[in-house]
Design an enzyme around this catalytic site. Structure first.
Site, PDB file in Angstrom:
ATOM      1  N   CYS A   1       0.703  -1.292   0.087  1.00  0.00           N
ATOM      2  CA  CYS A   1      -0.385   0.270   0.062  1.00  0.00           C
ATOM      3  C   CYS A   1       0.235   0.861   0.012  1.00  0.00           C
ATOM      4  O   CYS A   1       1.041   1.404   1.232  1.00  0.00           O
ATOM      5  CB  CYS A   1      -0.646   0.159   1.542  1.00  0.00           C
ATOM      6  SG  CYS A   1      -1.724   1.412   1.194  1.00  0.00           S
TER       7      CYS A   1
ATOM      8  N   CYS B   1       0.060   4.159   2.854  1.00  0.00           N
ATOM      9  CA  CYS B   1       0.521   3.374   3.847  1.00  0.00           C
ATOM     10  C   CYS B   1       1.837   3.396   4.626  1.00  0.00           C
ATOM     11  O   CYS B   1       1.981   4.247   5.705  1.00  0.00           O
ATOM     12  CB  CYS B   1       0.462   2.120   4.013  1.00  0.00           C
ATOM     13  SG  CYS B   1      -1.147   0.703   3.465  1.00  0.00           S
TER      14      CYS B   1
END
Length: 106
Positions: free
Chosen positions: A31, A34
């Site tokens: 991600c 993230c």
């Protein structure tokens, strides 16, 4: 306070039994957002010291926790206070947004 890795095995000890509020960062290795959130959370955890705990939950490794908290996208942050779910927010949160998020209580 140092960021802790939260798993299904240590969830009760690290989150439910914690005396200070806990922000759980549900994230994944793949991600991009993230990866953007991580240094912001690191700085936030250092600034907040012992007043709040930050825990990271890898959704790929801890699918049961992700399912329990109905995580549909990452990053998702969940605020817990004395073991009680307070609020969730998805997407990258900047420092000021994190402070406002953490200020909410059960």
């Amino acid at each position: 306070m140092e960021i802790v890795t939260v798993t299904n095995d240590n969830f009760e000890q690290e989150v439910l039994a914690c005396e200070v509020p806990v922000i759980l960062d549900f994230w994944a290795d793949w991600c991009g957002p993230c990866k953007m959130q991580a240094p912001i959370l690191d700085a936030f955890a250092e600034e907040m010291g012992d007043t709040i705990k930050v825990g990271k939950v890898n959704v790929d490794e801890e699918a049961a926790l992700a399912l329990k908290y109905q995580i549909m996208s990452v990053p998702t942050l969940i605020l817990m206070d004395k073991g009680v779910f307070v609020k969730r927010v998805s997407g990258v949160q900047q420092a000021e947004e994190l402070k406002a998020f953490a200020a909410q209580r059960a």
